[in-house]
Design a protein around this motif. Structure first.
Motif, PDB file in Angstrom:
ATOM      1  N   THR A 126       0.838  -1.196   0.000  1.00  0.00           N
ATOM      2  CA  THR A 126       0.000   0.000   0.000  1.00  0.00           C
ATOM      3  C   THR A 126       0.875   1.250   0.000  1.00  0.00           C
ATOM      4  O   THR A 126       2.042   1.216   0.410  1.00  0.00           O
ATOM      5  CB  THR A 126      -0.952   0.056   1.220  1.00  0.00           C
ATOM      6  OG1 THR A 126      -0.179   0.090   2.419  1.00  0.00           O
ATOM      7  CG2 THR A 126      -1.899  -1.121   1.245  1.00  0.00           C
ATOM      8  N   GLU A 127       0.273   2.331  -0.453  1.00  0.00           N
ATOM      9  CA  GLU A 127       0.921   3.650  -0.441  1.00  0.00           C
ATOM     10  C   GLU A 127       0.015   4.625   0.285  1.00  0.00           C
ATOM     11  O   GLU A 127      -1.202   4.621   0.077  1.00  0.00           O
ATOM     12  CB  GLU A 127       1.161   4.140  -1.866  1.00  0.00           C
ATOM     13  CG  GLU A 127       1.787   5.534  -1.912  1.00  0.00           C
ATOM     14  CD  GLU A 127       1.970   6.076  -3.316  1.00  0.00           C
ATOM     15  OE1 GLU A 127       2.391   7.233  -3.435  1.00  0.00           O
ATOM     16  OE2 GLU A 127       1.703   5.344  -4.290  1.00  0.00           O
ATOM     17  N   ILE A 128       0.614   5.454   1.131  1.00  0.00           N
ATOM     18  CA  ILE A 128      -0.130   6.547   1.751  1.00  0.00           C
ATOM     19  C   ILE A 128      -0.195   7.657   0.698  1.00  0.00           C
ATOM     20  O   ILE A 128       0.829   8.261   0.374  1.00  0.00           O
ATOM     21  CB  ILE A 128       0.550   7.048   3.044  1.00  0.00           C
ATOM     22  CG1 ILE A 128       0.751   5.899   4.043  1.00  0.00           C
ATOM     23  CG2 ILE A 128      -0.247   8.202   3.653  1.00  0.00           C
ATOM     24  CD1 ILE A 128      -0.503   5.190   4.489  1.00  0.00           C
ATOM     25  N   THR A 129      -1.371   7.868   0.131  1.00  0.00           N
ATOM     26  CA  THR A 129      -1.497   8.800  -0.994  1.00  0.00           C
ATOM     27  C   THR A 129      -1.930  10.191  -0.583  1.00  0.00           C
ATOM     28  O   THR A 129      -1.686  11.149  -1.322  1.00  0.00           O
ATOM     29  CB  THR A 129      -2.488   8.259  -2.043  1.00  0.00           C
ATOM     30  OG1 THR A 129      -3.755   8.052  -1.414  1.00  0.00           O
ATOM     31  CG2 THR A 129      -1.976   6.969  -2.659  1.00  0.00           C
ATOM     32  N   GLN A 130      -2.583  10.305   0.557  1.00  0.00           N
ATOM     33  CA  GLN A 130      -3.021  11.612   1.046  1.00  0.00           C
ATOM     34  C   GLN A 130      -2.867  11.637   2.557  1.00  0.00           C
ATOM     35  O   GLN A 130      -3.024  10.605   3.213  1.00  0.00           O
ATOM     36  CB  GLN A 130      -4.481  11.873   0.693  1.00  0.00           C
ATOM     37  CG  GLN A 130      -4.758  11.909  -0.794  1.00  0.00           C
ATOM     38  CD  GLN A 130      -6.234  12.115  -1.059  1.00  0.00           C
ATOM     39  OE1 GLN A 130      -6.839  13.049  -0.558  1.00  0.00           O
ATOM     40  NE2 GLN A 130      -6.813  11.227  -1.842  1.00  0.00           N
ATOM     41  N   LEU A 131      -2.596  12.827   3.082  1.00  0.00           N
ATOM     42  CA  LEU A 131      -2.471  12.983   4.528  1.00  0.00           C
ATOM     43  C   LEU A 131      -2.675  14.447   4.862  1.00  0.00           C
ATOM     44  O   LEU A 131      -2.029  15.314   4.272  1.00  0.00           O
ATOM     45  CB  LEU A 131      -1.094  12.509   4.993  1.00  0.00           C
ATOM     46  CG  LEU A 131      -0.851  12.542   6.499  1.00  0.00           C
ATOM     47  CD1 LEU A 131       0.012  11.355   6.907  1.00  0.00           C
ATOM     48  CD2 LEU A 131      -0.179  13.830   6.928  1.00  0.00           C
ATOM     49  N   GLU A 132      -3.596  14.704   5.765  1.00  0.00           N
ATOM     50  CA  GLU A 132      -3.765  16.048   6.313  1.00  0.00           C
ATOM     51  C   GLU A 132      -3.649  15.921   7.823  1.00  0.00           C
ATOM     52  O   GLU A 132      -4.464  15.231   8.462  1.00  0.00           O
ATOM     53  CB  GLU A 132      -5.116  16.654   5.922  1.00  0.00           C
ATOM     54  CG  GLU A 132      -5.205  18.114   6.317  1.00  0.00           C
ATOM     55  CD  GLU A 132      -6.428  18.817   5.767  1.00  0.00           C
ATOM     56  OE1 GLU A 132      -6.833  19.812   6.405  1.00  0.00           O
ATOM     57  OE2 GLU A 132      -6.960  18.398   4.732  1.00  0.00           O
ATOM     58  N   ASP A 133      -2.620  16.540   8.371  1.00  0.00           N
ATOM     59  CA  ASP A 133      -2.262  16.385   9.778  1.00  0.00           C
ATOM     60  C   ASP A 133      -3.464  16.509  10.710  1.00  0.00           C
ATOM     61  O   ASP A 133      -4.220  17.467  10.657  1.00  0.00           O
ATOM     62  CB  ASP A 133      -1.199  17.431  10.155  1.00  0.00           C
ATOM     63  CG  ASP A 133      -0.587  17.158  11.511  1.00  0.00           C
ATOM     64  OD1 ASP A 133      -0.236  15.995  11.775  1.00  0.00           O
ATOM     65  OD2 ASP A 133      -0.469  18.117  12.307  1.00  0.00           O
ATOM     66  N   ARG A 134      -3.625  15.487  11.524  1.00  0.00           N
ATOM     67  CA  ARG A 134      -4.658  15.393  12.548  1.00  0.00           C
ATOM     68  C   ARG A 134      -6.088  15.428  12.005  1.00  0.00           C
ATOM     69  O   ARG A 134      -7.030  15.678  12.734  1.00  0.00           O
ATOM     70  CB  ARG A 134      -4.467  16.454  13.623  1.00  0.00           C
ATOM     71  CG  ARG A 134      -3.238  16.160  14.468  1.00  0.00           C
ATOM     72  CD  ARG A 134      -2.858  17.250  15.405  1.00  0.00           C
ATOM     73  NE  ARG A 134      -1.833  16.837  16.337  1.00  0.00           N
ATOM     74  CZ  ARG A 134      -0.616  16.411  16.034  1.00  0.00           C
ATOM     75  NH1 ARG A 134      -0.243  16.295  14.787  1.00  0.00           N
ATOM     76  NH2 ARG A 134       0.258  16.076  16.962  1.00  0.00           N
ATOM     77  N   LYS A 135      -6.225  15.135  10.704  1.00  0.00           N
ATOM     78  CA  LYS A 135      -7.566  15.064  10.108  1.00  0.00           C
ATOM     79  C   LYS A 135      -7.808  13.721   9.434  1.00  0.00           C
ATOM     80  O   LYS A 135      -8.772  13.050   9.747  1.00  0.00           O
ATOM     81  CB  LYS A 135      -7.783  16.197   9.120  1.00  0.00           C
ATOM     82  CG  LYS A 135      -7.806  17.547   9.812  1.00  0.00           C
ATOM     83  CD  LYS A 135      -8.328  18.623   8.929  1.00  0.00           C
ATOM     84  CE  LYS A 135      -8.305  19.896   9.765  1.00  0.00           C
ATOM     85  NZ  LYS A 135      -9.015  20.954   9.186  1.00  0.00           N
TER      86      LYS A 135
END
Length: 161
Positions: A79-88
């Protein structure tokens, strides 16, 4: 815990919601440590991270696993982490593995009083189209549901809910 699985146009969608007795910071710090996935996956999945991911999740991160699909049948999963918004929220997507498609959103919302709602939205598609649905649809749907139900109970025990 709220959990539901629907199917439309060959894509299954699991939605799950769990209230945890954690602050947003505590929940984020726990769920963005890749090796904690080992701790919250039911034992019968024979789940094992096979690479050595850094201690914190980040956009673009690749994580490799071995998972037990059915008794005696194991698979590699990447798997790939494709999106990340801190603490959301963050999103992991299958790059290689047992599904034709896997897109898993992890959302976190502070609801005050030291509690957070964790919401999961998983969209997945089985391989082999109609044939995959016909022969594996109900089995895999029940398996995915049981994984999230198992995780719910593990988290209840881990955080003494």
């Amino acid at each position: 815990m709220k959990l539901n699985i629907t199917k439309q146009s060959g894509i299954y969608t699991l939605t799950s919601e769990q209230v945890l007795p954690l602050t947003l910071d505590q929940a984020w710090d726990f769920f963005t440590v890749p090796t904690n996935l080992d701790k919250i996956t039911p034992e019968e999945m024979n789940f094992k991270i096979t690479n050595n991911p850094p201690p914190k999740t980040y956009r673009g991160q690749i994580i490799t696993y071995k998972i037990g699909l059915l008794p005696g049948i194991n698979a590699n999963w990447i798997t790939e982490i494709t999106q990340l918004e801190d603490r959301k929220f963050f999103v992991d997507e299958q790059r290689f593995g047992p599904y034709a498609m896997w897109h898993h959103e992890h959302h976190f919302e502070d609801i005050g009083e030291g509690k957070v709602i964790m919401r999961d939205i998983v969209n997945y598609k089985l391989p082999l189209g109609f044939i995959g649905d016909l022969f594996g649809g109900a089995i895999i749907k029940n398996k995915v549901k049981s994984i999230f139900e198992g995780r719910f109970h593990i988290l209840e025990k881990t955080f003494a809910i």
